[in-house]
Every structure is written in C-alpha cells, then in structure tokens.
Write a protein that holds these residues in place. Structure first.
Motif, PDB file in Angstrom:
ATOM      1  N   VAL A  36       0.870  -1.183   0.000  1.00 48.35           N
ATOM      2  CA  VAL A  36       0.000   0.000   0.000  1.00 48.35           C
ATOM      3  C   VAL A  36       0.904   1.230   0.000  1.00 48.35           C
ATOM      4  CG1 VAL A  36      -1.949   1.142   1.126  1.00 48.35           C
ATOM      5  CG2 VAL A  36      -1.634  -1.320   1.405  1.00 48.35           C
ATOM      6  N   PRO A  37       1.531   1.543  -1.150  1.00 47.97           N
ATOM      7  CA  PRO A  37       2.525   2.615  -1.185  1.00 47.97           C
ATOM      8  C   PRO A  37       1.913   4.009  -1.259  1.00 47.97           C
ATOM      9  CG  PRO A  37       2.322   1.646  -3.345  1.00 47.97           C
ATOM     10  CD  PRO A  37       1.398   0.869  -2.448  1.00 47.97           C
ATOM     11  N   SER A  38       1.052   4.301  -0.307  1.00 49.67           N
ATOM     12  CA  SER A  38       0.409   5.607  -0.240  1.00 49.67           C
ATOM     13  C   SER A  38       0.216   5.956   1.218  1.00 49.67           C
ATOM     14  CB  SER A  38      -0.946   5.569  -0.959  1.00 49.67           C
ATOM     15  OG  SER A  38      -1.768   6.639  -0.545  1.00 49.67           O
ATOM     16  N   GLY A  39       0.690   7.132   1.618  1.00 50.61           N
ATOM     17  CA  GLY A  39       0.571   7.525   3.022  1.00 50.61           C
ATOM     18  C   GLY A  39      -0.871   7.554   3.487  1.00 50.61           C
ATOM     19  N   GLY A  40      -1.761   8.116   2.652  1.00 47.33           N
ATOM     20  CA  GLY A  40      -3.169   8.174   3.021  1.00 47.33           C
ATOM     21  C   GLY A  40      -3.797   6.799   3.100  1.00 47.33           C
ATOM     22  N   GLY A  41      -3.468   5.927   2.126  1.00 46.80           N
ATOM     23  CA  GLY A  41      -4.006   4.575   2.134  1.00 46.80           C
ATOM     24  C   GLY A  41      -3.513   3.774   3.314  1.00 46.80           C
ATOM     25  N   GLN A  42      -2.238   3.943   3.639  1.00 46.21           N
ATOM     26  CA  GLN A  42      -1.659   3.207   4.769  1.00 46.21           C
ATOM     27  C   GLN A  42      -2.273   3.659   6.088  1.00 46.21           C
ATOM     28  OE1 GLN A  42       2.391   2.512   4.404  1.00 46.21           O
ATOM     29  NE2 GLN A  42       2.644   1.588   6.393  1.00 46.21           N
ATOM     30  N   TRP A  43      -2.489   4.964   6.223  1.00 47.84           N
ATOM     31  CA  TRP A  43      -3.112   5.495   7.439  1.00 47.84           C
ATOM     32  C   TRP A  43      -4.519   4.920   7.609  1.00 47.84           C
ATOM     33  CZ3 TRP A  43      -2.198   7.708  11.864  1.00 47.84           C
ATOM     34  CH2 TRP A  43      -3.192   8.422  12.536  1.00 47.84           C
ATOM     35  N   ALA A  46       7.518   5.841   4.942  1.00 46.61           N
ATOM     36  CA  ALA A  46       8.592   6.467   4.157  1.00 46.61           C
ATOM     37  C   ALA A  46       9.789   5.535   3.988  1.00 46.61           C
ATOM     38  CB  ALA A  46       9.034   7.765   4.835  1.00 46.61           C
ATOM     39  N   TRP A  47      10.056   4.723   4.988  1.00 51.22           N
ATOM     40  CA  TRP A  47      11.281   3.919   5.047  1.00 51.22           C
ATOM     41  C   TRP A  47      11.431   2.959   3.864  1.00 51.22           C
ATOM     42  CZ3 TRP A  47      11.502  -1.258   7.819  1.00 51.22           C
ATOM     43  CH2 TRP A  47      12.806  -1.762   7.822  1.00 51.22           C
ATOM     44  N   THR A  48      10.432   2.105   3.651  1.00 50.43           N
ATOM     45  CA  THR A  48      10.568   1.078   2.614  1.00 50.43           C
ATOM     46  C   THR A  48      10.298   1.607   1.211  1.00 50.43           C
ATOM     47  OG1 THR A  48       8.348   0.330   3.254  1.00 50.43           O
ATOM     48  CG2 THR A  48      10.220  -0.969   4.042  1.00 50.43           C
ATOM     49  N   ASN A  49      10.081   2.924   1.095  1.00 54.59           N
ATOM     50  CA  ASN A  49      10.065   3.508  -0.253  1.00 54.59           C
ATOM     51  C   ASN A  49      11.397   3.292  -0.959  1.00 54.59           C
ATOM     52  OD1 ASN A  49       7.440   4.528  -0.258  1.00 54.59           O
ATOM     53  ND2 ASN A  49       8.065   6.422   0.761  1.00 54.59           N
ATOM     54  N   LEU A  64      12.900   0.622  -1.378  1.00 54.67           N
ATOM     55  CA  LEU A  64      12.856  -0.591  -2.206  1.00 54.67           C
ATOM     56  C   LEU A  64      11.537  -0.738  -2.965  1.00 54.67           C
ATOM     57  CD1 LEU A  64      14.599  -3.479  -0.210  1.00 54.67           C
ATOM     58  CD2 LEU A  64      15.471  -2.154  -2.131  1.00 54.67           C
ATOM     59  N   GLN A  65      10.728   0.322  -2.945  1.00 51.44           N
ATOM     60  CA  GLN A  65       9.430   0.285  -3.601  1.00 51.44           C
ATOM     61  C   GLN A  65       9.501   1.161  -4.857  1.00 51.44           C
ATOM     62  OE1 GLN A  65       6.660  -0.205  -5.189  1.00 51.44           O
ATOM     63  NE2 GLN A  65       5.656  -0.972  -3.350  1.00 51.44           N
ATOM     64  N   PRO A  66       9.506   0.541  -6.058  1.00 48.87           N
ATOM     65  CA  PRO A  66       9.663   1.310  -7.301  1.00 48.87           C
ATOM     66  C   PRO A  66       8.555   2.331  -7.542  1.00 48.87           C
ATOM     67  CG  PRO A  66       9.967  -1.042  -7.690  1.00 48.87           C
ATOM     68  CD  PRO A  66       9.427  -0.905  -6.300  1.00 48.87           C
ATOM     69  N   PHE A  67       7.422   2.187  -6.852  1.00 49.71           N
ATOM     70  CA  PHE A  67       6.263   3.070  -7.032  1.00 49.71           C
ATOM     71  C   PHE A  67       6.667   4.543  -7.004  1.00 49.71           C
ATOM     72  CE2 PHE A  67       2.677   5.464  -5.228  1.00 49.71           C
ATOM     73  CZ  PHE A  67       1.613   5.042  -5.993  1.00 49.71           C
ATOM     74  N   TRP A  68       7.395   4.934  -5.943  1.00 51.21           N
ATOM     75  CA  TRP A  68       7.740   6.344  -5.775  1.00 51.21           C
ATOM     76  C   TRP A  68       8.974   6.754  -6.557  1.00 51.21           C
ATOM     77  CZ3 TRP A  68       4.172   9.351  -4.069  1.00 51.21           C
ATOM     78  CH2 TRP A  68       3.199   8.862  -3.184  1.00 51.21           C
ATOM     79  N   ALA A  69       9.763   5.784  -6.985  1.00 50.12           N
ATOM     80  CA  ALA A  69      10.979   6.115  -7.731  1.00 50.12           C
ATOM     81  C   ALA A  69      10.691   6.442  -9.190  1.00 50.12           C
ATOM     82  CB  ALA A  69      11.967   4.951  -7.657  1.00 50.12           C
ATOM     83  N   LEU A  70       9.489   6.142  -9.664  1.00 56.52           N
ATOM     84  CA  LEU A  70       9.187   6.300 -11.086  1.00 56.52           C
ATOM     85  C   LEU A  70       9.401   7.718 -11.613  1.00 56.52           C
ATOM     86  CD1 LEU A  70       6.062   3.974 -11.429  1.00 56.52           C
ATOM     87  CD2 LEU A  70       8.383   3.536 -12.233  1.00 56.52           C
TER      88      LEU A  70
END
Length: 453
Positions: free
Chosen positions: A365-372, A402-405, A407-413
């Motif tokens: 769930v690579p979204s701060g709002g979704g994770q919350w 924020a931490w595991t971003n 290794l998460q390509p979602f935000w690196a795009l």
C-alpha cells in the motif's frame, strides 16, 4: 569490505530485480494469493476487490504524472536551467557530488516531497554532465534517497492530518484521537528532528562511501543528457503570432498567481499540497518559457517519460484494494500484518514494531493516506491502551511508510523517468540506504522516544 557488500547488493539487484512493471505484476499475484487464506475471501471476492480498487488512484496518478511532467518542463526553461547549472557546478569530484546531491535532496524532500523528488533528480542529471567519473546510477539513487525522510517533514500527510483535527480523524483512529496533535509533538518533536538530522549526516557519508572504484564506475556520456534545442522561427501568420505571444503567457500566469495569493490570505498560510506544488510548477513554467508554444514543446517532450506512472499506478491501486478488503472474518491482509506486530508489543517496543509493520504494509500500500486508513484503526487504539502517545504511534506509521520507499519502485518512477534509468539501476544502492536508515530510525524509537516523547 563495505564496497564489496555494496557491489554484491548492486549485482544481485541487477540480475534478479525485473523491470518495475514486472515487479508490480508479481506483487499483485503474491497479494492476491495471500489474501485468500488470511481474509477467508473466495477467489472472485479477491478479484472484485482488485477490480474495484484499480481505478481508485486516478486522481493521484494524474497528480504524480504532472509532478514529473511539469517539474521537468520547468527545469528546461532557460532561467531555471541557468540556476540548476550553477548549483550543479558546486561539487568538483565524484565524492562531493554524491554528498551534495544527497543533502540537497534530503532537505528538499523534508520541505516538500513532490518538490524534492523532481528537484533532486533534475539536479543529479545536471551534475552528471559536469562531474567526470561520478557513477550515474549512484547519483540518481542518492537523489532518491532523500525521499526516506519526507513523512517526517513539512508535507507529511499523517502529522498534518492530526494537526488539523476533525471528526473524521476520530473515526479513522477508532476514537483513539479526540483532539488535534500539534506538529510540535510530531514533525518538530526533539526525537523526530534528531532522527532526521542523523539520517541526513549518515546517509550522505554512506552514499559517498558506496561510490564504486574507477573500474566499476558506470558513467554516462554528457552528450546523451543534453536536450535537443528547438530552432525558433519568425512568426509570419496570425496563428504563429498568437503562439509566440508573451502577453498570453503573462496573463495566464497572473490569473494563477492571483489565485495562489488569495488562497494564502484565506487559509492564513501556504499549504503545499500536491495540487499547489503542481500549480506553482505550471505557473513558473509558463512564465520562464516566455511564450505559449515554447511551453507546449517543453510539456510534449517531458511527457515522454511519464509512461511508467500511467501504466503501473492502477496496478498498485488494485493491490491496495486487495490489501484493505475485509473478508467474512472481518480481517484484511494489511490489518493482519498490523495485528501481528501489535500483539507481540510492549510499551517500549510498540513504536518500533509499529514502524516495522508499517514498512511491510508500505510495500503493498505505497500511499501515506491509504496506509493510514488501514493501520490507524488498529495501531492508534492499541497504542493508547498500553500508554504510548498518539503522536508517537502516528509517527511510527509515518516513518515506516517512508522507510521502505527505498525498495518500492512506485515512488521512484518520477525520478527514474527524469533520469532515463530503470528501477534495477538504483535499487541495489537504495537497499543499503534502507538497511542503514532502518537501524537509525529503529534506535530512535527504542532509545530516544522513551526519554524525549
């Protein structure tokens, strides 16, 4: 020894990490299969959860595509290019280049994550043109590493939501938060600021130490990074005169500026939401390009790198749909992960385990709002019940998000789109950043929070 370990991580990632889209598909299949036994849902129920979720991030996908496109177009405007070129000329060696881009990106992401993502990648690209012998992959990875502190900064969605208390916050936290939590207890708390400063200093050093030996360095020909120059022709028709009219650009920009100033007055401050950041990028781009047709060409050229966002974000939205869907037993996959860590926690270890669980959930769930939305109803009441401050519980979720971003390509795009690289090119270095920052943040929750929170 450190370089050998780094090289091993880079080689493993280069060999086994597929293209970011393939990673996304594999993640979808893994989550789909895991949801069946954990939630008790039937096959078609999980498929429904995926299908209902797949278009839930359309607005956010467009926002992120615009962050990339508008930010890139702004960077190609002559005045901005001159400023970026001047900044890119500060470092003179590969080591100083890595340290410089790391610190600049960290500070920029702490101020605003969207701004930091774009500025860091663009500045890194310009530095690659000027500094001979700097590893291009590590340079872009260093620019992206700044994103690890975004949720502990000015644009952190979780602490900002808590500072503006509404009844919705009470519902989201299952009644655990009954009043606003000021940013003095979250973003500007002593323990949070110490963690942020420690990460900036340590990661700047670590990134510099990761620079490969000359024989292993992957550089890029500066000629490949030079944008094509558009030859300007003299306007001869009424249509061409309109296309090259500075008056139209200035008038449009004045409308946007008027709106921004009025919003600042009404809201008693500038809220740098993603929409506001994009509007600022848009307005400055229109101004600095001078004419409408010049900006059209810049946007057209910048749009070529937005393909990864357009393709992959719907799949991550589908993954989020599966992760948050509750089966007949009332459990969701994301909730099960959070429950596990909550159940093994004590008052001392609760922030640490919340941070770790949030890091795991963030992969899916690579979204701060979704994770919350997923974790707050579980974590916040549990924290209250064992005597952990709501501010600490919330920031543990924020830091894990924020931490595991790394290794998460979602935000690196967006950064990869600007740089012209793939996820496998930078993720080996980002894995080292993940390990080091995980240790720093974990120690902060274990040893700083009990005394300073």
């Amino acid at each position: 020894m450190f370089k050998k370990f780094t090289n091993a991580c880079v080689n493993v990632v280069q060999k086994y990490l597929p293209d970011a889209f393939i990673f996304c598909i594999i993640l979808t299949i893994v989550v789909f299969l895991a949801a069946l036994p954990v939630t008790g849902m039937k096959l078609w129920d999980v498929a429904d959860a995926w299908g209902k979720g797949i278009w839930s991030l359309l607005k956010f996908s467009m926002q992120m595509a615009l962050v990339l496109v508008l930010g890139t177009a702004l960077a190609t405007a002559p005045p901005v290019k001159r400023a970026i070129n001047a900044a890119a000329g500060v470092p003179k060696s590969p080591t100083s280049a890595i340290v410089f881009i790391t610190v600049v990106s960290m500070i920029a992401c702490w101020l605003n994550w969207g701004f930091g993502l774009v500025v860091g990648a663009i500045l890194a690209k310009e530095i690659a043109k000027k500094v001979k012998g700097v590893d291009y992959r590590l340079l872009i990875a260093s620019a992206y590493s700044g994103f690890v502190i975004w949720h502990a900064g000015f644009s952190g969605s979780i602490p900002l939501q808590l500072a503006s208390y509404t009844d919705e916050i009470n519902k989201q936290t299952a009644g655990a938060v009954t009043e606003s939590i000021p940013t003095s207890q979250t973003i500007f708390s002593a323990w949070n600021l110490i963690i942020v400063v420690a990460i900036i200093i340590v990661i700047a050093f670590v990134n510099a130490k990761m620079h490969p030996l000359p024989e292993d360095t992957v550089t890029v020909d500066p000629k490949l990074l030079v944008e094509e120059k558009v030859e300007l022709t003299k306007a001869t028709t009424p249509a061409e005169h309109l296309e090259n009219s500075p008056f139209l650009s200035i008038t449009t920009a004045l409308i946007a500026i008027t709106y921004i100033i009025h919003s600042v007055i009404v809201n008693k401050g500038l809220n740098l939401s993603l929409d506001v950041v994009n509007l600022i990028f848009l307005t400055l781009g229109i101004i600095f390009h001078g004419t409408p047709i010049s900006y059209v060409r810049a946007i057209t050229d910048a749009s070529k790198s937005a393909g990864g966002i357009i393709l992959q974000f719907p799949f991550y939205a589908g993954i989020m749909g599966i992760m948050t869907a509750a089966g007949p037993n009332g459990h969701s996959l994301a909730g099960a992960i959070s429950d596990f860590f909550v159940n093994i926690s004590t008052q001392t270890t609760f922030p640490l385990f919340t941070f770790l669980s949030a890091g795991i959930v963030n992969f899916f769930v690579p979204s701060g709002g979704g994770q919350w939305a997923v974790q707050a109803p579980i974590v916040m009441p549990a924290g209250n019940s064992i005597g952990v401050s709501p501010a600490v519980s919330a920031m543990a979720i924020a830091w894990g998000d924020a931490w595991t971003n790394m290794l998460q390509p979602f935000w690196a795009l967006p950064a990869l789109g600007i740089a012209g690289l793939g996820a496998r090119d930078i993720m080996g270095y980002c894995a080292i950043v993940l390990i080091v920052t995980g240790i720093i943040i974990g120690c902060g929750f274990l040893f700083l929070v009990p005394f300073l929170a």
